[in-house]
Write an enzyme that holds these catalytic residues in place. Structure first.
Site, PDB file in Angstrom:
ATOM      1  N   ASP A  89       6.380  -4.294  -6.412  1.00  0.00           N
ATOM      2  CA  ASP A  89       7.759  -4.331  -6.868  1.00  0.00           C
ATOM      3  C   ASP A  89       8.561  -5.116  -5.833  1.00  0.00           C
ATOM      4  O   ASP A  89       8.243  -5.086  -4.650  1.00  0.00           O
ATOM      5  CB  ASP A  89       8.281  -2.893  -6.997  1.00  0.00           C
ATOM      6  CG  ASP A  89       9.608  -2.808  -7.710  1.00  0.00           C
ATOM      7  OD1 ASP A  89      10.206  -3.859  -7.970  1.00  0.00           O
ATOM      8  OD2 ASP A  89      10.043  -1.685  -8.008  1.00  0.00           O
ATOM      9  N   SER A  90       9.602  -5.801  -6.251  1.00  0.00           N
ATOM     10  CA  SER A  90      10.326  -6.701  -5.342  1.00  0.00           C
ATOM     11  C   SER A  90      11.139  -5.975  -4.293  1.00  0.00           C
ATOM     12  O   SER A  90      11.552  -6.573  -3.307  1.00  0.00           O
ATOM     13  CB  SER A  90      11.267  -7.594  -6.150  1.00  0.00           C
ATOM     14  OG  SER A  90      12.334  -6.816  -6.669  1.00  0.00           O
ATOM     15  N   PHE A  93      15.070  -2.571  -6.900  1.00  0.00           N
ATOM     16  CA  PHE A  93      15.515  -1.271  -7.402  1.00  0.00           C
ATOM     17  C   PHE A  93      15.829  -0.332  -6.247  1.00  0.00           C
ATOM     18  O   PHE A  93      16.845   0.376  -6.248  1.00  0.00           O
ATOM     19  CB  PHE A  93      14.459  -0.649  -8.310  1.00  0.00           C
ATOM     20  CG  PHE A  93      14.861   0.689  -8.872  1.00  0.00           C
ATOM     21  CD1 PHE A  93      15.704   0.777  -9.969  1.00  0.00           C
ATOM     22  CD2 PHE A  93      14.423   1.867  -8.290  1.00  0.00           C
ATOM     23  CE1 PHE A  93      16.098   2.002 -10.479  1.00  0.00           C
ATOM     24  CE2 PHE A  93      14.804   3.103  -8.785  1.00  0.00           C
ATOM     25  CZ  PHE A  93      15.648   3.164  -9.885  1.00  0.00           C
ATOM     26  N   GLY A 221      15.738  -2.016 -15.588  1.00  0.00           N
ATOM     27  CA  GLY A 221      17.016  -1.371 -15.841  1.00  0.00           C
ATOM     28  C   GLY A 221      16.999  -0.364 -16.965  1.00  0.00           C
ATOM     29  O   GLY A 221      18.053  -0.044 -17.519  1.00  0.00           O
ATOM     30  N   ASP A 271       4.425   1.504 -15.578  1.00  0.00           N
ATOM     31  CA  ASP A 271       4.220   2.273 -14.346  1.00  0.00           C
ATOM     32  C   ASP A 271       5.243   3.391 -14.326  1.00  0.00           C
ATOM     33  O   ASP A 271       6.319   3.281 -14.927  1.00  0.00           O
ATOM     34  CB  ASP A 271       4.402   1.394 -13.100  1.00  0.00           C
ATOM     35  CG  ASP A 271       5.876   1.226 -12.747  1.00  0.00           C
ATOM     36  OD1 ASP A 271       6.360   1.918 -11.832  1.00  0.00           O
ATOM     37  OD2 ASP A 271       6.568   0.410 -13.411  1.00  0.00           O
ATOM     38  N   CYS A 309     -12.043  17.414 -20.708  1.00  0.00           N
ATOM     39  CA  CYS A 309     -11.566  16.384 -19.778  1.00  0.00           C
ATOM     40  C   CYS A 309     -12.622  16.135 -18.708  1.00  0.00           C
ATOM     41  O   CYS A 309     -13.226  17.074 -18.186  1.00  0.00           O
ATOM     42  CB  CYS A 309     -10.250  16.825 -19.136  1.00  0.00           C
ATOM     43  SG  CYS A 309      -9.622  15.666 -17.891  1.00  0.00           S
ATOM     44  N   CYS A 311     -12.056  14.539 -15.755  1.00  0.00           N
ATOM     45  CA  CYS A 311     -11.484  14.251 -14.445  1.00  0.00           C
ATOM     46  C   CYS A 311     -12.141  15.131 -13.383  1.00  0.00           C
ATOM     47  O   CYS A 311     -12.778  16.145 -13.716  1.00  0.00           O
ATOM     48  CB  CYS A 311      -9.967  14.479 -14.467  1.00  0.00           C
ATOM     49  SG  CYS A 311      -9.464  16.213 -14.268  1.00  0.00           S
ATOM     50  N   CYS A 314     -11.107  18.936 -13.722  1.00  0.00           N
ATOM     51  CA  CYS A 314     -11.572  19.678 -14.907  1.00  0.00           C
ATOM     52  C   CYS A 314     -13.089  19.844 -14.928  1.00  0.00           C
ATOM     53  O   CYS A 314     -13.601  20.804 -15.503  1.00  0.00           O
ATOM     54  CB  CYS A 314     -11.107  18.984 -16.181  1.00  0.00           C
ATOM     55  SG  CYS A 314      -9.329  19.129 -16.469  1.00  0.00           S
ATOM     56  N   HIS A 340      -5.889  14.856 -12.020  1.00  0.00           N
ATOM     57  CA  HIS A 340      -5.958  15.126 -13.458  1.00  0.00           C
ATOM     58  C   HIS A 340      -4.923  14.305 -14.215  1.00  0.00           C
ATOM     59  O   HIS A 340      -5.245  13.675 -15.241  1.00  0.00           O
ATOM     60  CB  HIS A 340      -5.743  16.611 -13.759  1.00  0.00           C
ATOM     61  CG  HIS A 340      -5.542  16.871 -15.223  1.00  0.00           C
ATOM     62  ND1 HIS A 340      -6.594  16.968 -16.117  1.00  0.00           N
ATOM     63  CD2 HIS A 340      -4.409  16.973 -15.977  1.00  0.00           C
ATOM     64  CE1 HIS A 340      -6.119  17.137 -17.338  1.00  0.00           C
ATOM     65  NE2 HIS A 340      -4.803  17.146 -17.279  1.00  0.00           N
TER      66      HIS A 340
END
Length: 381
Positions: A89-90, A93, A221, A271, A309, A311, A314, A340
């Site tokens: 990210d620049s 923000f 934004g 994201d 699941c 993961c 789990c 998870h």
């Protein structure tokens, strides 16, 4: 290079080829702001849960440990031991969120570090140089992120300046990528569309930045105070004016429902900190809705967070055990919950791509939303 593999309505199934590997889209980028996922999740963990892209923040890495430090250590990939794509990210923000600590001028922004208060200047060229030092796969242009509730005159002036900054970013990126000493001379640049909730400003800005032939286009934004309906409306009004043959990135969004709605409206990249932040507080995503492991009803629950699941949490541990870890403030509890949630998001993106491949995305979206919505009313989860 980006290519569309298949379409269903406005939804795109594509892939973006980069110097650090090919990204299958739509994709969710796992957020590691300071080159680490909060919750003690390693890059090895990210590989095991099928993370395609890691996202880090330019501003935070600039103030600590310093982009020059990271450059001297071989760039961000080598620094954090991650060989897949990274988007940075620049910093725009974060800089603009320091409302009481910054001053915006045409050349850039003057502000104070949130860590030690020292004065810092960041403009388009500085942001590009920092990101070049980090040597990320994809660099974001430096922009202003005005409030979605800002006055129209302010938003228009801000967007006009953001466009001028983007032109400067593109020029500086080309210069940096031409230098022999640059670590990643194939760094890509994404521009950012702004305009708050003003349809005409969004559309006109999209048209202007589309003419610059960038590597990708983001919509910024949003998810900063407007309703979900307003956000979806902005996407419907804006995405058609961005180049379809380039990836589209909806910044900082969002919930599983937001992502499904975004994909339907032509978005490729997403994201959000939700999966990691919620995980650290015991709030977990399942196909039957979100659950809070701190609830007393899970004290003796021997089931995994979600049946079926795959993961790391789990496959091995029960809700009761993970709840105990959270209550005891053991870091392992946070780590398992974050793993998870990130796995859930990454797996959902795989399912979205498979549905688009099969031409069944609309049916998949309906089924997914109904399942997660119904889950909020079921007491047995």
């Amino acid at each position: 290079m980006y290519r569309i593999i298949k379409k269903e309505g406005r939804a795109k199934r594509g892939e973006l080829t980069t110097v650090h590997g090919t990204i299958q889209t739509p994709v969710f980028m796992n957020v590691g702001t300071v080159a680490a996922i909060k919750g003690a999740v390693s890059t090895q963990d990210l590989e095991q849960i099928d993370t395609q892209v890691e996202l880090s923040n330019t501003y935070h890495l600039h103030v600590r440990p310093g982009d020059e430090v990271i450059r001297s250590l071989g760039g961000l990939h080598r620094f954090m031991s991650w060989d897949r794509p990274i988007l940075t990210d620049s910093g725009g923000f974060q800089v603009f969120s320091l409302a009481g600590m910054r001053k915006i001028k045409e050349e850039g922004v003057y502000f104070n570090s949130h860590i030690d208060g020292r004065k810092i200047f960041m403009g388009p060229e500085e942001s590009m140089r920092i990101q070049s030092n980090l040597a990320s796969t994809i660099a974001m242009a430096f922009d202003e992120c005005p409030s979605s509730r800002a006055e129209r005159t302010y938003v228009q002036a801000s967007v006009d300046r953001t466009y001028r900054w983007l032109v400067r970013c593109q020029k500086e990126m080309r210069r940096l990528n031409s230098l022999e000493e640059t670590i990643n001379r194939d760094q890509l640049l994404f521009g950012i569309n702004q305009g708050a909730v003003f349809d005409d400003i969004r559309r006109e800005h999209a048209k202007r930045i589309a003419e610059l032939s960038l590597d990708g286009y983001a919509i910024g934004g949003l998810a900063v105070g407007e309703t979900h309906e307003e956000m979806y409306h902005v996407l419907e009004e804006t995405v058609p004016y961005l180049p379809e043959d380039k990836p589209t990135y909806l910044m900082g969004v969002g919930t599983p429902a937001n992502i499904l709605e975004g994909v339907e409206r032509g978005v490729d990249f997403f994201d959000c900190v939700y999966p990691s932040r919620n995980g650290r507080h015991g709030h977990l995503y399942t196909n039957q809705g979100k659950i809070n492991l701190f609830n007393a009803k899970y004290e003796l629950d021997q089931r995994p967070i979600e049946e079926g699941c795959q993961c790391p949490a789990c496959r091995r541990y029960s809700r009761a055990y993970i709840r105990h870890l959270l209550k005891a403030k053991e870091m392992l509890g946070m780590r398992l919950c974050v793993l998870h949630n990130l796995y859930f998001y990454n797996r959902m993106m795989t399912e979205i791509r498979e549905a688009l491949d099969a031409g069944t995305f609309a049916a998949y979206k309906k089924r997914k939303l109904e399942g997660m919505g119904a889950g909020r009313t079921k007491q047995g989860i």
